[in-house]
Design a protein around this motif. Structure first.
Motif, PDB file in Angstrom:
ATOM      1  N   ALA A   1      -5.864   5.537  -2.896  1.00  0.00           N
ATOM      2  CA  ALA A   1      -4.864   4.609  -2.353  1.00  0.00           C
ATOM      3  C   ALA A   1      -4.655   4.807  -0.855  1.00  0.00           C
ATOM      4  O   ALA A   1      -3.921   4.045  -0.228  1.00  0.00           O
ATOM      5  CB  ALA A   1      -3.531   4.790  -3.092  1.00  0.00           C
ATOM      6  N   ILE A   2      -5.307   5.818  -0.285  1.00  0.00           N
ATOM      7  CA  ILE A   2      -5.056   6.128   1.120  1.00  0.00           C
ATOM      8  C   ILE A   2      -5.928   5.263   2.012  1.00  0.00           C
ATOM      9  O   ILE A   2      -7.154   5.306   1.929  1.00  0.00           O
ATOM     10  CB  ILE A   2      -5.317   7.621   1.407  1.00  0.00           C
ATOM     11  CG1 ILE A   2      -4.302   8.484   0.651  1.00  0.00           C
ATOM     12  CG2 ILE A   2      -5.249   7.901   2.902  1.00  0.00           C
ATOM     13  CD1 ILE A   2      -4.512   9.966   0.809  1.00  0.00           C
ATOM     14  N   GLY A   3      -5.292   4.471   2.868  1.00  0.00           N
ATOM     15  CA  GLY A   3      -6.002   3.663   3.840  1.00  0.00           C
ATOM     16  C   GLY A   3      -6.823   2.544   3.221  1.00  0.00           C
ATOM     17  O   GLY A   3      -7.626   1.909   3.897  1.00  0.00           O
TER      18      GLY A   3
ATOM     19  N   HIS B   1      -3.540  17.786   3.392  1.00  0.00           N
ATOM     20  CA  HIS B   1      -3.820  16.347   3.285  1.00  0.00           C
ATOM     21  C   HIS B   1      -5.234  16.137   2.744  1.00  0.00           C
ATOM     22  O   HIS B   1      -6.140  16.908   3.045  1.00  0.00           O
ATOM     23  CB  HIS B   1      -3.672  15.688   4.659  1.00  0.00           C
ATOM     24  CG  HIS B   1      -3.720  14.203   4.579  1.00  0.00           C
ATOM     25  ND1 HIS B   1      -4.908  13.507   4.554  1.00  0.00           N
ATOM     26  CD2 HIS B   1      -2.733  13.281   4.462  1.00  0.00           C
ATOM     27  CE1 HIS B   1      -4.636  12.216   4.429  1.00  0.00           C
ATOM     28  NE2 HIS B   1      -3.328  12.049   4.383  1.00  0.00           N
TER      29      HIS B   1
ATOM     30  N   LYS C   1      -2.148  10.703  11.834  1.00  0.00           N
ATOM     31  CA  LYS C   1      -3.573  11.056  11.805  1.00  0.00           C
ATOM     32  C   LYS C   1      -4.092  11.190  13.239  1.00  0.00           C
ATOM     33  O   LYS C   1      -3.374  11.681  14.091  1.00  0.00           O
ATOM     34  CB  LYS C   1      -4.350  10.021  10.987  1.00  0.00           C
ATOM     35  CG  LYS C   1      -3.684   9.806   9.613  1.00  0.00           C
ATOM     36  CD  LYS C   1      -4.524   9.093   8.614  1.00  0.00           C
ATOM     37  CE  LYS C   1      -3.744   8.995   7.297  1.00  0.00           C
ATOM     38  NZ  LYS C   1      -4.539   8.428   6.217  1.00  0.00           N
TER      39      LYS C   1
ATOM     40  N   GLU D   1      -0.332  11.894  -3.134  1.00  0.00           N
ATOM     41  CA  GLU D   1      -1.148  10.875  -2.487  1.00  0.00           C
ATOM     42  C   GLU D   1      -2.457  10.701  -3.250  1.00  0.00           C
ATOM     43  O   GLU D   1      -3.409  11.451  -3.024  1.00  0.00           O
ATOM     44  CB  GLU D   1      -1.456  11.280  -1.040  1.00  0.00           C
ATOM     45  CG  GLU D   1      -0.223  11.426  -0.181  1.00  0.00           C
ATOM     46  CD  GLU D   1      -0.548  11.194   1.289  1.00  0.00           C
ATOM     47  OE1 GLU D   1       0.130  10.355   1.892  1.00  0.00           O
ATOM     48  OE2 GLU D   1      -1.473  11.825   1.808  1.00  0.00           O
TER      49      GLU D   1
ATOM     50  N   GLY E   1       0.082   6.561   0.295  1.00  0.00           N
ATOM     51  CA  GLY E   1      -1.109   5.783  -0.031  1.00  0.00           C
ATOM     52  C   GLY E   1      -0.790   4.314   0.090  1.00  0.00           C
ATOM     53  O   GLY E   1      -0.236   3.723  -0.825  1.00  0.00           O
ATOM     54  N   SER E   2      -1.103   3.746   1.282  1.00  0.00           N
ATOM     55  CA  SER E   2      -0.910   2.314   1.539  1.00  0.00           C
ATOM     56  C   SER E   2       0.541   1.859   1.341  1.00  0.00           C
ATOM     57  O   SER E   2       0.780   0.760   0.848  1.00  0.00           O
ATOM     58  CB  SER E   2      -1.869   1.476   0.699  1.00  0.00           C
ATOM     59  OG  SER E   2      -3.217   1.770   1.058  1.00  0.00           O
TER      60      SER E   2
ATOM     61  N   GLY F   1       0.805   6.446   6.499  1.00  0.00           N
ATOM     62  CA  GLY F   1      -0.244   6.536   7.507  1.00  0.00           C
ATOM     63  C   GLY F   1      -0.270   5.291   8.366  1.00  0.00           C
ATOM     64  O   GLY F   1       0.531   5.123   9.288  1.00  0.00           O
ATOM     65  N   GLY F   2      -1.176   4.374   8.041  1.00  0.00           N
ATOM     66  CA  GLY F   2      -1.409   3.176   8.858  1.00  0.00           C
ATOM     67  C   GLY F   2      -0.152   2.431   9.277  1.00  0.00           C
ATOM     68  O   GLY F   2       0.002   2.065  10.448  1.00  0.00           O
TER      69      GLY F   2
ATOM     70  N   ASN G   1       2.540   9.888   9.125  1.00  0.00           N
ATOM     71  CA  ASN G   1       1.347  10.686   9.389  1.00  0.00           C
ATOM     72  C   ASN G   1       0.465   9.851  10.307  1.00  0.00           C
ATOM     73  O   ASN G   1      -0.202   8.922   9.855  1.00  0.00           O
ATOM     74  CB  ASN G   1       0.626  10.997   8.073  1.00  0.00           C
ATOM     75  CG  ASN G   1      -0.701  11.686   8.298  1.00  0.00           C
ATOM     76  OD1 ASN G   1      -0.999  12.131   9.411  1.00  0.00           O
ATOM     77  ND2 ASN G   1      -1.505  11.776   7.254  1.00  0.00           N
TER      78      ASN G   1
ATOM     79  N   LEU H   1       5.152   9.114   2.461  1.00  0.00           N
ATOM     80  CA  LEU H   1       4.340   9.629   3.567  1.00  0.00           C
ATOM     81  C   LEU H   1       3.437   8.464   3.964  1.00  0.00           C
ATOM     82  O   LEU H   1       2.635   7.993   3.161  1.00  0.00           O
ATOM     83  CB  LEU H   1       3.525  10.854   3.130  1.00  0.00           C
ATOM     84  CG  LEU H   1       2.606  11.481   4.181  1.00  0.00           C
ATOM     85  CD1 LEU H   1       3.361  11.865   5.451  1.00  0.00           C
ATOM     86  CD2 LEU H   1       1.905  12.719   3.623  1.00  0.00           C
TER      87      LEU H   1
HETATM   88  P1  PGA Z   1      -2.032   5.252   4.485  1.00  0.00           P
HETATM   89  O1  PGA Z   1      -2.147   6.854   4.633  1.00  0.00           O
HETATM   90  O2  PGA Z   1      -0.547   4.940   4.471  1.00  0.00           O
HETATM   91  O3  PGA Z   1      -2.719   4.718   5.692  1.00  0.00           O
HETATM   92  O4  PGA Z   1      -2.686   4.882   3.200  1.00  0.00           O
HETATM   93  C1  PGA Z   1      -1.285   7.711   3.940  1.00  0.00           C
HETATM   94  C2  PGA Z   1      -1.658   9.140   4.231  1.00  0.00           C
HETATM   95  O5  PGA Z   1      -2.842   9.443   4.314  1.00  0.00           O
HETATM   96  O6  PGA Z   1      -0.767  10.003   4.370  1.00  0.00           O
END
Ligand code: PGA
Length: 243
Positions: free
Chosen positions: A166-168, A90, A6, A162, A206-207, A228-229, A4, A226
């Motif tokens: 834990a996200i970002g 999301h 973003k 998610e 989530g991270s 993100g970063g 993802n 899934l």
């Molecule tokens: P993250 O994001 O891996 O940067 O925590 C995950 C997401 O939001 O899908």
């Protein structure tokens, strides 16, 4: 393994990512790989991914096929340019752009009608986890956002659990915490859709990083991630794919 991105990267940066990334995952038979990129990068991503096993998706869609909806993108538009996937619900869309379980359901149905597969996101906020409401939140999100699908529609979705905290944040759910939540989701799916719940893929998000992916994936309940970063850098995302 789904990326993802973003709101990151330009089309030129998208092409550069694929040039570096594709050789790094050659022979990675273990995982299906999808890259969900910002709308304007999708043509570059689809062109670069063609001939590879990597698939491409959007990060949102509107439920009408077309019409006077300034600034929106529809399922048939994503399908027409070669997307296979779209992320729906999301937590950033729920938090910042007014997404609700009801609009998640409308978007999911519209995406599937357009021939897309959906990565449908659920998960609790920090205050909800601390108040012991994780299960209740999953029940509510599943009940209003997923249980309204037909069995045929349900077969076209992947669920991403998610936890919002834990996200970002660098704060990952422990593999045990994630697996427990996945078990709740699979139980809800079994209640609503019977045996089809056994083949439902549930991703954790989530991270997720190269150094924690293996311990998460060791949990039987966790079917993928899934990301993100850590999906923005080809070396880092390829390590996750090749875990
Ligand atoms: P993250 O994001 O891996 O940067 O925590 C995950 C997401 O939001 O899908």
């Amino acid at each position: 393994m789904a990326a993802n991105w973003k709101m990151f990267k330009t089309p030129t940066e998208t092409t550069a990512f694929f040039t570096a990334f594709l050789p790094m995952i050659e022979g990675a038979a273990k995982a299906d790989v999808a890259i969900c990129a910002p709308f304007i990068n999708l043509p570059a991503a689809i062109a670069a991914a063609s001939g590879s096993a990597v698939t491409v998706g959007g990060q949102n869609l509107y439920w009408a096929k077309d019409g006077a909806f300034t600034g929106e993108i529809s399922g048939p538009m994503l399908k027409a340019i070669g997307c296979e996937w779209v992320i729906v619900g999301h937590s950033e869309r729920r938090q910042f752009f007014g997404e609700t379980d009801e609009t998640v359901l409308r978007r999911t149905k519209a995406a599937i009608e357009a021939g897309l597969k959906v990565i449908l996101c659920v998960g609790e906020m920090l205050a909800e986890r601390e108040a012991g409401q994780t299960e209740a939140v999953l029940h509510k999100q599943f009940g209003a956002g997923v249980a309204g699908l037909t069995p045929e529609e349900f077969s076209q979705i992947v669920i991403a659990y998610e936890p919002v905290w834990a996200i970002g944040t660098g704060r990952t759910a422990t593999p045990e915490m994630a697996a427990a939540a996945h078990k709740v989701i699979r139980g809800l799916a079994a209640h609503a859709f019977g045996d089809a719940a056994n083949t439902l893929r549930i991703l954790y998000g989530g991270s997720v990083k190269p150094d924690n992916v293996a311990s998460l994936m060791a949990e039987e309940e966790i079917d993928g991630a899934l990301v993100g970063g850590a999906s923005l850098d080809p070396a880092s995302f390829s390590k996750i794919v090749n875990f």
